[in-house]
Design a protein around this motif. Sequence first.
Motif, PDB file in Angstrom:
ATOM      1  N   SER A  41     -10.613 111.739 -69.649  1.00 48.51           N
ATOM      2  CA  SER A  41     -10.038 111.030 -68.488  1.00 48.51           C
ATOM      3  C   SER A  41     -10.619 111.566 -67.193  1.00 48.51           C
ATOM      4  O   SER A  41     -10.898 110.789 -66.261  1.00 48.51           O
ATOM      5  CB  SER A  41      -8.515 111.175 -68.462  1.00 48.51           C
ATOM      6  OG  SER A  41      -7.967 110.607 -69.624  1.00 48.51           O
ATOM      7  N   GLU A  81      -5.975 105.601 -67.918  1.00 50.21           N
ATOM      8  CA  GLU A  81      -5.068 105.978 -69.005  1.00 50.21           C
ATOM      9  C   GLU A  81      -3.635 105.550 -68.682  1.00 50.21           C
ATOM     10  O   GLU A  81      -2.934 105.026 -69.522  1.00 50.21           O
ATOM     11  CB  GLU A  81      -5.138 107.495 -69.189  1.00 50.21           C
ATOM     12  CG  GLU A  81      -4.542 107.996 -70.468  1.00 50.21           C
ATOM     13  CD  GLU A  81      -4.944 109.455 -70.725  1.00 50.21           C
ATOM     14  OE1 GLU A  81      -5.171 110.201 -69.744  1.00 50.21           O
ATOM     15  OE2 GLU A  81      -5.031 109.828 -71.900  1.00 50.21           O
ATOM     16  N   ASP A 157      -9.881 103.648 -70.618  1.00 50.53           N
ATOM     17  CA  ASP A 157      -9.471 104.980 -71.067  1.00 50.53           C
ATOM     18  C   ASP A 157      -8.390 104.848 -72.136  1.00 50.53           C
ATOM     19  O   ASP A 157      -7.282 104.403 -71.854  1.00 50.53           O
ATOM     20  CB  ASP A 157      -8.960 105.800 -69.868  1.00 50.53           C
ATOM     21  CG  ASP A 157      -8.856 107.287 -70.190  1.00 50.53           C
ATOM     22  OD1 ASP A 157      -9.137 107.677 -71.344  1.00 50.53           O
ATOM     23  OD2 ASP A 157      -8.496 108.062 -69.278  1.00 50.53           O
ATOM     24  N   GLU A 158      -8.715 105.224 -73.350  1.00 50.88           N
ATOM     25  CA  GLU A 158      -7.798 105.168 -74.515  1.00 50.88           C
ATOM     26  C   GLU A 158      -7.057 103.829 -74.572  1.00 50.88           C
ATOM     27  O   GLU A 158      -5.822 103.794 -74.544  1.00 50.88           O
ATOM     28  CB  GLU A 158      -6.797 106.335 -74.462  1.00 50.88           C
ATOM     29  CG  GLU A 158      -7.467 107.702 -74.356  1.00 50.88           C
ATOM     30  CD  GLU A 158      -7.276 108.594 -75.565  1.00 50.88           C
ATOM     31  OE1 GLU A 158      -6.789 108.128 -76.602  1.00 50.88           O
ATOM     32  OE2 GLU A 158      -7.657 109.778 -75.473  1.00 50.88           O
TER      33      GLU A 158
HETATM   34 MG    MG Z   1      -7.181 111.320 -71.346  1.00 46.72          MG
END
Ligand code: MG
Length: 353
Positions: A41, A81, A157-158
């Motif tokens: 991140s 995220e 992000d994810e």
């Molecule tokens: Mg992360």
Amino acid sequence: MIKVRNLTKKYGNHLAVNNISFDIKPGKIYGLLGPNGAGKSTTMNILTGCLAATSGEVKVDGHDIFDEPLEAKRHIGYLPEQPPVYGEMTPREYLMFVAEAKGVPFEKSLRHVKEVMQLTQIYDVRNRLIRNLSKGYRQRVGIAQAMIGEPDVIILDEPTVGLDPAQIIEIRNLIRKLGRLKTVIISSHILAEISAVCDHVIIISHGNIVANDTLENLEASASRNNALTLKIKGDKARAEKLISSVPGVASAEYSENGGVVSALVIAEEGADIREAVFNAFASAKMPLLDMHTNETTLEDIFLGLAYGSDERNAYIAEPEEEEEEIGEEKPKAKEEDDYKPLFSASDDEEDDE
Ligand code: MG
Ligand code: ADP
């Protein structure tokens, strides 16, 4: 497309990203893979101009993200995220708002927002409140938001964290679809996530890049490396010492249970270490109870590169994501009835429900 050189980020004394360099080339899906806390991140926040680096350089299409942020950021769409939540807006209002913020002219934004909603398959829920949508839909709204303004690179992000298996499959399909139109970078701490959609993998561990290659090459090198599984009667420290004395051993992992040591020994590429291992234990008079070869997998490579042995065990034992939000795909009709959209439906005909 994106050039990262000697990027370092310190939070106080904590080195989160340690002098990393890599290139992102157009038209591919990149995976930034690493355990929690690896620095994914942080890296993404710096690439997208959301966080200042301690040192190093990021160029997006030739523009420095720190010196020419507006020029550089125009090329990037980002889903962080923790996406900003605009629960009281509908997807349509929210995306119109994002389009305005990104400087898309209003006349153009009506069509653009509609196209993006169709691509991300949120068109059917465009007039529901975001807070009433399932997590899968909310995540697609987030991806839609990243696509507004037609950036060349989409950074997510994810993107599948906290989704149920069916939602994960949908998001993966969407990412594959995006990959045909744009350069995409996704991050994940789960190998399967990355290997399912990415062409190119960057493995990051404790702020360092430990692998940077195509998925194909990583898989090929995994299957070239042979691993030996051993069971040895006796003391772990002695077994470790013997194995480390064998030429051609690349790495090894050990565990001990009731006086029996289990070892997974990875040989250097092309090396056949079986005879030397046998002789080492024979001359030390340590009984070798079992020895067999098994192919290493990408998983072994990832675990070996990205985790220490404690982290590795924790990773293997990671529990399934808890279930959530069962059956909340449907909106709460009452609130919808009371709700008056900010934008009228007149700009697209099929809007009436
Ligand atoms: Mg992360
Ligand atoms: P990842 O996304 O790979 O899980 P992060 O980039 O979030 O990793 O974090 C990398 C490291 O930096 C971790 O050790 C984390 O605890 C630390 N870190 C992240 N953000 C901050 C912050 N704002 N202040 C201090 N430390 C942070």
